[in-house]
Design an enzyme around this catalytic site. Structure first.
Site: not given
Ligand code: AQP
Length: 334
Positions: A117, A196, A199
């Site tokens: 990040k 990955k 969002k």
């Molecule tokens: N690309 C991914 N592949 C598999 N699992 C994923 N998850 C997120 N992206 C992937 C799973 O979704 C759940 C919720 O995720 P989150 O939104 O709380 O946090 P994150 O993993 O940080 O998701 P983002 O989209 O990457 O959010 P941002 O960009 O805001 O940090 C989790 O169980 C995660 O494993």
């Protein structure tokens, strides 16, 4: 909750940092729905976490509301599971602070998500560094034993377990070590085919988008970069579009073969994927539209979730405060 006391407890959190995407669904949300059948399930819209990336109050409130709609639309049943908003339970932050006094900074600095990040240019706030500590608090405040998460969260879950061990060593066996529950999906890659799907990276396929928007997004996906001409053989093992077909239809091997032999081109393979994603999510999209017509429903669902979990949180925090020597030792009278 009304189920037999012997049922084990599940907790997972999702950030309201943007619209639900295919990575969220395939990596975690599909298990949220499956596990509510067999476990006492609690799912949190973790708005305190989202504050590390969403810096507009109005927007965060709206995204939190929208995430409740997403979770209801994918099939979470508020009668069987509890949906909570993390900030409605300030004890999550209190337990995070208590854990902060146990966790060495080096554990947090070596966390791969923190490093990624920072590389991605996300504000290097103290909140970003201590994100996994709050995550550990979110889970264990419910003494949850199972945590449905995507494989990208494996390191965070391991850290949660280390935090529990460190706390229990210092204060006694209060918390169980939570176990991750994964789906069979890998970490889903984004439309760029490299990072990955996330969002904050802006490379998502948003599952509740209108069909034309999903078509546009899927058609923009990067495929096998070495396949220049239509007649070049493809490499389905490195093509994200081919990989995603695995989850949308039983003919995945034929699709792979078509790419490998150049019988099919990337454009057709993308068009087919877009239509399959649209069809797969159509009933959920329709349900979400119907739910969105009743904005009060979201707050009612969150209030019901809060009422279900309040006694669990009170009991845990009474035990923790007594062990660490802060506050009064009786459960809160709220
Ligand atoms: N690309 C991914 N592949 C598999 N699992 C994923 N998850 C997120 N992206 C992937 C799973 O979704 C759940 C919720 O995720 P989150 O939104 O709380 O946090 P994150 O993993 O940080 O998701 P983002 O989209 O990457 O959010 P941002 O960009 O805001 O940090 C989790 O169980 C995660 O494993």
């Amino acid at each position: 909750m009304s189920q037999p006391a012997t049922r084990e407890r599940v907790f997972s959190g999702i950030q309201p940092s943007g619209a639900s995407h295919l990575g969220n669904y395939l990596g975690a949300q599909v298990n949220y729905v499956a596990l509510q059948e067999r476990y006492e399930a609690i799912y949190g819209i973790v708005d305190l976490h989202a504050m590390t990336t969403v810096h507009d109050g109005e927007q965060l409130r709206q995204l939190t509301h929208d995430m409740v709609l997403d979770l209801l639309a994918i099939g979470l049943d508020p009668d069987r599971s509890a949906l909570i908003r993390q900030s409605d339970l300030p004890e999550h932050a209190e337990l995070c602070w208590i854990f902060n006094t146990v966790v060495p900074v080096s554990w947090l600095e070596r966390n791969p998500t923190y490093k990624e990040k920072r590389t991605d240019g996300i504000d290097n706030s103290n909140g970003l560094l201590t994100y996994p500590v709050l995550q550990a608090a979110d889970i264990v405040i419910y003494k949850a034993t199972h945590v449905p998460v995507g494989k990208d969260q494996a390191a965070h879950l391991e850290l949660s377990r280390e935090i529990v061990r460190a706390f229990n060593r210092r204060y006694g066996e209060i918390f169980p070590e939570p176990q991750a529950v994964f789906t069979d999906a890998p970490v889903v890659l984004g439309t760029d085919g490299v990072k990955k799907m996330s969002k904050s990276a802006g490379n998502t396929i948003r599952v509740f988008d209108e069909p034309d928007e999903i078509r546009r997004t899927v058609m923009s996906m990067v495929t096998d970069t070495q396949r220049i001409k239509r007649t070049d053989p493809g490499r389905p093992e490195v093509c994200n579009v081919c990989q995603l077909h695995r989850f949308f239809g039983g003919d995945y091997l034929q699709i792979q073969d078509g790419e490998r032999t150049a019988r099919t081109g990337c454009v057709e393979t993308k068009q087919l994927l877009a239509e399959r994603i649209i069809e797969f999510f159509r009933p959920m999209r329709e349900k979400r539209v119907a739910l969105a017509a009743y904005p009060d429903h979201v707050e009612q669902v969150l209030a019901a979730g809060l009422a279900k979990v309040r006694p669990i949180v009170d009991a845990t925090m009474a035990e923790v405060r007594a062990a660490v020597g802060i506050g009064h030792t009786r459960a809160s009278s709220r």
